[in-house]
Design a protein around this motif. Structure first.
Motif: not given
Length: 272
Positions: A15, A18, A21, A102, A123, A127, A234
């Motif tokens: 997580a 990633l 965002c 996450f 992602r 998820y 998510a």
């Protein structure tokens, strides 16, 4: 413009890798405890309480309104609250830093993340995602009297103000612009209004929020970039809440609730 057995640690590491965002708090852990739109009698989605994690520091999406006693509010907060009500559930919010959000989802500390999480293949492998409730594009912002820039191609040879670590700086550079580094959107607009740069490229939601909340008529959205992204809630992989949230979102889209919430924050419907 997305938080401990060995398995959970592995998921947390993935997580963190990633995390480019919309959010981006540097610290780890839970901030500010939890707040609830209704008194909660259970800590589980199956018990009638939808447990929601968000940063609480990311206006206009999830933030504490100091003018309203520090109440948690924002676009994402309003949408997930409406979803919970449509599902006949109470909603319980927890403030969590982006870097931890996450890992907490994987550990089962909450049921859903509502924090402008951009959907991407990496992602999606980790998820579940609801139906997207936000669509955003790149916006080119110029002074209101500037007619020379209407597209990305027009940025060639111009000067733009960008956060140097953002994807928008790369968009401007690739277009042939000279990029001047700034700390954020507000500073970029300031340089633009002072005539020190010709434009700034950013997420259209940030631009729409700025124009709506400030009423500033000295700048405008002059064009858009080809970049489009979608944001969704998510959930843990295989969550039985995912189809229920999708059903609620479909109803809220059909009855105009999502459009109403969008217009409240952005002056137009960004939910489709």
């Amino acid at each position: 413009m997305l938080r401990r057995s060995p398995l959970v640690l592995l998921a947390a590491a993935a997580a963190l890798a990633l995390s480019a965002c919309s959010g981006g708090s540097p610290a780890d852990g839970v901030v500010g405890g939890s707040s609830s739109a209704e008194p909660s009698g259970s800590a589980s989605g199956t018990g009638g309480v939808l447990r929601v994690a968000s940063e609480g520091t990311y206006a206009p999406f999830t933030f504490h309104d100091q003018a309203d006693g520090g109440k948690l509010t924002g676009y994402d907060v309003d949408v997930i609250t409406a979803v919970a009500q449509e599902m006949g559930m109470q909603v319980e919010f927890t403030d969590v830093t982006w870097d931890a959000i996450f890992a907490g989802l994987q550990a089962g500390r909450y049921d859903v993340v509502a924090n402008q999480v951009t959907v991407n293949p990496e992602r999606q492998a980790l998820y579940d995602f609801s139906t997207p409730y936000t669509t955003s594009t790149g916006a080119i912002i110029t002074r209101a009297d500037d007619t020379a820039i209407t597209s990305v191609a027009d940025l060639a040879g111009k000067t733009t103000a960008q956060s140097l670590t953002s994807n928008w700086a790369q968009v401007a550079t690739d277009a042939g612009a000279q990029v001047e580094g700034v700390e954020g959107f507000t500073q970029a607009v300031t340089l633009l209004k002072q005539g020190r740069v010709d434009a700034t490229v950013n997420d259209d939601l940030a631009a729409l929020d700025y124009l709506k909340t400030t009423g500033d008529t000295s700048v405008k959205i002059a064009g858009s970039t080809p970049d489009t992204s979608q944001q969704a809630f998510a959930l843990a992989k295989g969550s039985d809440l995912t189809p229920k949230i999708d059903e609620a979102l479909a109803q809220l889209q059909a009855d105009g609730t999502l459009a109403e919430i969008s217009t409240k924050y952005f002056g137009e419907d960004v939910s489709q």
